[in-house]
Motif scaffolding. Structure first.
Motif, PDB file in Angstrom:
ATOM      1  N   GLU A  73      17.523  75.201   4.396  1.00 30.68           N
ATOM      2  CA  GLU A  73      18.101  76.103   5.395  1.00 30.68           C
ATOM      3  C   GLU A  73      18.761  77.304   4.713  1.00 30.68           C
ATOM      4  O   GLU A  73      19.658  77.160   3.894  1.00 30.68           O
ATOM      5  N   GLY A  74      18.270  78.493   5.027  1.00 32.77           N
ATOM      6  CA  GLY A  74      18.816  79.720   4.458  1.00 32.77           C
ATOM      7  C   GLY A  74      18.291  80.062   3.074  1.00 32.77           C
ATOM      8  O   GLY A  74      18.619  81.109   2.527  1.00 32.77           O
ATOM      9  N   ALA A  75      17.483  79.195   2.492  1.00 31.80           N
ATOM     10  CA  ALA A  75      16.961  79.440   1.139  1.00 31.80           C
ATOM     11  C   ALA A  75      15.692  80.281   1.198  1.00 31.80           C
ATOM     12  O   ALA A  75      14.881  80.152   2.105  1.00 31.80           O
ATOM     13  N   ASP A  76      15.542  81.154   0.203  1.00 33.55           N
ATOM     14  CA  ASP A  76      14.333  81.971   0.078  1.00 33.55           C
ATOM     15  C   ASP A  76      13.483  81.540  -1.108  1.00 33.55           C
ATOM     16  O   ASP A  76      12.304  81.866  -1.187  1.00 33.55           O
ATOM     17  N   LYS A  77      14.102  80.827  -2.071  1.00 29.77           N
ATOM     18  CA  LYS A  77      13.387  80.427  -3.280  1.00 29.77           C
ATOM     19  C   LYS A  77      13.793  79.011  -3.660  1.00 29.77           C
ATOM     20  O   LYS A  77      14.955  78.633  -3.543  1.00 29.77           O
ATOM     21  N   LEU A  78      12.818  78.251  -4.140  1.00 28.56           N
ATOM     22  CA  LEU A  78      13.033  76.885  -4.589  1.00 28.56           C
ATOM     23  C   LEU A  78      12.561  76.788  -6.032  1.00 28.56           C
ATOM     24  O   LEU A  78      11.473  77.265  -6.360  1.00 28.56           O
ATOM     25  N   THR A  79      13.377  76.172  -6.899  1.00 22.87           N
ATOM     26  CA  THR A  79      13.040  76.055  -8.318  1.00 22.87           C
ATOM     27  C   THR A  79      13.102  74.598  -8.738  1.00 22.87           C
ATOM     28  O   THR A  79      14.130  73.942  -8.570  1.00 22.87           O
TER      29      THR A  79
END
Length: 164
Positions: free
Chosen positions: A141-147
């Protein structure tokens, strides 16, 4: 005795050819060592638009690691990633769950909870799972990038990124 030498040499040649790396790895420049290397830059741009457009790959060291998220677009209790590791020289018996973290650009970092794969061998494929919720809220939720970062698999760190 002499009649056994030629067949023995042929068998030995085949064994060495089968166990040899599939491509040559260049030596590091003079004055450096292989332990001085930094993690390679991993492209965050998806490859050609096809079924594997979410797959990311890292070929540092003697191990190639490919990671594909399986359910980023669903509301599940866990986030799962398909992880494939291939090598001809490193034992892959480690528990990847202890070596993997998932981080969002909103500052949330989670440790993997499950590595569901056979232990050992040179070709390992399994599912890596992370909790999808933290403090009752979806980590996406609210994230634009996942690492996703995996450490200590024949390289200091392997970094895989996805734009959400």
């Amino acid at each position: 005795m002499r009649r056994f030498i030629i067949p023995l040499l042929l068998i030995l040649t085949f064994i060495l050819a089968a166990c040899a790396p599939s491509q040559a790895t260049p030596l590091p420049p003079a004055g450096t060592s292989q332990t001085d290397t930094q993690p390679a830059t991993v492209s965050t741009e998806p490859p050609q638009a096809d079924a594997g457009e979410l797959t990311r790959s890292d070929g540092q060291g003697s191990v190639t690691v490919e990671v594909t998220p399986l359910n980023l677009d669903t509301s599940a209790d866990v986030l799962e990633f398909d992880v494939v590791m291939d090598t001809h020289s490193v034992d892959l018996s480690m528990d990847i769950a202890t070596l993997a973290t998932l981080t969002t650009d909103t500052g949330i970092t989670l440790q993997a909870t499950v590595w569901d794969a056979p232990r050992g061998g040179h070709h390992v494929e399994g599912k890596l799972a992370f909790p999808a919720m933290k403090d009752g809220k979806s980590i996406l939720e609210g994230a634009d990038k996942l690492t996703l970062t995996i450490t200590s698999v024949d390289a200091p760190a392997r970094v895989f990124e996805w734009q959400l």
